[in-house]
Design a protein around this motif. Structure first.
Motif, short mmCIF file in Angstrom:
data_model
loop_
_atom_site.label_atom_id
_atom_site.label_comp_id
_atom_site.label_asym_id
_atom_site.label_seq_id
_atom_site.Cartn_x
_atom_site.Cartn_y
_atom_site.Cartn_z
N LYS A 143 0.85 -1.20 0.00
CA LYS A 143 0.00 0.00 0.00
C LYS A 143 0.89 1.25 0.00
CE LYS A 143 -3.87 -2.33 2.20
NZ LYS A 143 -4.83 -2.37 3.35
N ARG A 144 0.87 2.05 1.04
CA ARG A 144 1.66 3.30 1.08
C ARG A 144 3.08 3.08 1.61
NH1 ARG A 144 0.21 5.83 4.80
NH2 ARG A 144 -1.29 4.41 5.75
N LEU A 145 3.44 1.85 1.90
CA LEU A 145 4.76 1.56 2.45
C LEU A 145 5.64 0.95 1.36
CD1 LEU A 145 2.96 1.86 5.00
CD2 LEU A 145 4.29 0.03 6.03
N THR A 146 6.87 1.46 1.21
CA THR A 146 7.82 0.93 0.25
C THR A 146 9.08 0.51 1.00
OG1 THR A 146 7.01 2.39 -1.50
CG2 THR A 146 9.18 1.39 -1.83
N PHE A 147 9.47 -0.73 0.82
CA PHE A 147 10.63 -1.30 1.50
C PHE A 147 11.72 -1.56 0.46
CE2 PHE A 147 8.29 -2.21 5.39
CZ PHE A 147 6.99 -2.30 4.93
N GLN A 148 12.96 -1.24 0.83
CA GLN A 148 14.07 -1.51 -0.08
C GLN A 148 15.20 -2.21 0.68
OE1 GLN A 148 15.27 1.86 -2.39
NE2 GLN A 148 16.66 0.67 -3.65
N PHE A 149 15.79 -3.20 0.05
CA PHE A 149 16.93 -3.91 0.60
C PHE A 149 18.16 -3.44 -0.17
CE2 PHE A 149 18.97 -6.62 3.25
CZ PHE A 149 19.00 -7.99 3.00
N ARG A 198 23.03 -6.08 0.76
CA ARG A 198 22.24 -6.79 1.80
C ARG A 198 22.73 -6.46 3.21
NH1 ARG A 198 22.51 -12.34 1.43
NH2 ARG A 198 24.19 -12.32 -0.06
N LYS A 199 23.16 -5.20 3.41
CA LYS A 199 23.57 -4.76 4.73
C LYS A 199 22.64 -3.68 5.28
CE LYS A 199 28.57 -5.39 4.16
NZ LYS A 199 29.88 -4.69 4.24
N ASP A 200 21.75 -3.15 4.45
CA ASP A 200 20.93 -2.05 4.91
C ASP A 200 19.57 -2.10 4.22
OD1 ASP A 200 23.09 -0.91 2.79
OD2 ASP A 200 21.09 -0.10 2.39
N SER A 201 18.64 -1.38 4.82
CA SER A 201 17.28 -1.35 4.28
C SER A 201 16.63 -0.03 4.64
CB SER A 201 16.48 -2.52 4.85
OG SER A 201 15.16 -2.54 4.33
N SER A 202 15.61 0.32 3.90
CA SER A 202 14.85 1.52 4.22
C SER A 202 13.37 1.25 4.08
CB SER A 202 15.26 2.68 3.30
OG SER A 202 14.94 2.38 1.96
N LEU A 203 12.60 2.03 4.82
CA LEU A 203 11.14 1.97 4.78
C LEU A 203 10.65 3.38 4.51
CD1 LEU A 203 8.18 1.23 5.42
CD2 LEU A 203 8.81 1.22 7.85
N HIS A 204 9.92 3.55 3.41
CA HIS A 204 9.37 4.85 3.06
C HIS A 204 7.85 4.79 3.17
CE1 HIS A 204 9.21 8.76 1.02
NE2 HIS A 204 8.20 8.28 0.35
N ILE A 205 7.27 5.75 3.87
CA ILE A 205 5.82 5.84 3.99
C ILE A 205 5.36 7.10 3.28
CG2 ILE A 205 3.84 5.97 5.55
CD1 ILE A 205 5.46 4.54 7.65
N THR A 206 4.42 6.93 2.38
CA THR A 206 3.84 8.06 1.64
C THR A 206 2.53 8.48 2.28
OG1 THR A 206 4.79 7.16 -0.40
CG2 THR A 206 3.03 8.79 -0.63
N ALA A 207 2.36 9.78 2.43
CA ALA A 207 1.11 10.34 2.97
C ALA A 207 0.73 9.65 4.28
CB ALA A 207 -0.02 10.23 1.94
#
Lengths: 109, 112
Positions: A59-65, A69-78
């Motif tokens: 949905k509004r959450l985007t996850f990136q590895f 493979r040592k880091d990750s991010s979580l982006h939330i829209t609106a």
């Protein structure tokens, strides 16, 4: 010892804003998971990322590895007030899951 | 309801005492994990059992012990309790491998 550092530790934003939280390590993980925890409850699995460079959307959450493979991010829209909670990343290797200390997100209406 | 049941939900006890926390894993899951969560340390892995056998040990104190029974439920025993043992204790279960964990709602232990 594998460690996961999460940033920021705290984040308070207005409803409708976008945000990104980060999870970093010096170790390589075979997979990385994101959980959300609400007060009085246990963490709930949001997503698992396995391949370097992988991007998953929920949905509004985007996850990136990260590619390495040592880091990750979580982006939330609106962001919405319902997104409020503690976001935890957890790395999987040869041992049970290692958790970061989390990012505590507060979304104000 | 996650399918992982932990009892009791809250526990208040005095220093030096012994308590037992109980966990029933999600149906079909063979692995049980115990974690301790405090504000400053986050979620710390204590111990894992797989199908009745101890599989991995983390930062578990010698005063703490655990076991998994033939019906796969698990118990975490905490003895000679100290004020610093006050924390949330979570049980999680999984099928095994690199899959996600299903957590219970936790037991909040307060040592006074």
């Amino acid at each position: 010892t594998q460690l996961l550092e999460q940033s920021p530790q705290f984040l308070s934003i207005q409803e409708g804003e976008n945000l990104t939280v980060y999870c970093n390590s010096s170790s390589v993980f075979s997979s990385l998971q994101w959980y959300r925890q609400e007060p009085g409850e246990g963490p709930v699995l949001l997503v698992t990322v396995v391949t370097g460079g992988e991007v998953k959307k929920l949905k509004r959450l985007t996850f990136q590895f990260g590619d390495a493979r040592k880091d990750s991010s979580l982006h939330i829209t609106a962001a919405q007030p319902g997104d409020t909670g503690l976001y935890l990343c957890a790395g999987s290797g040869n041992t049970p899951l290692v958790f970061g200390k989390g990012t505590r997100l507060s979304v104000i209406a | 309801d996650s399918g992982v049941t932990q009892t009791p939900k809250h526990l208040i006890t005095a220093t030096g005492q012994r308590v037992t926390l109980r966990c029933s894993p999600r149906s079909g899951d063979l692995s049980v994990y115990w974690y301790q969560q405090s504000l400053d340390q986050g979620l710390q892995f204590l111990i894992q059992y797989y199908n009745g056998e101890e599989r991995a040990k983390g930062n578990i104190l010698e005063r703490f012990s655990a076991q998994q029974f033939p019906d796969l439920h698990s118990e975490l025993n905490l003895s000679s309790l100290e004020l610093g043992d006050s924390a949330l204790y979570f049980c999680a279960s999984s099928l095994g491998g690199s899959g996600g964990y299903t957590f219970g709602s936790g037991t909040r232990l307060t040592v006074v």
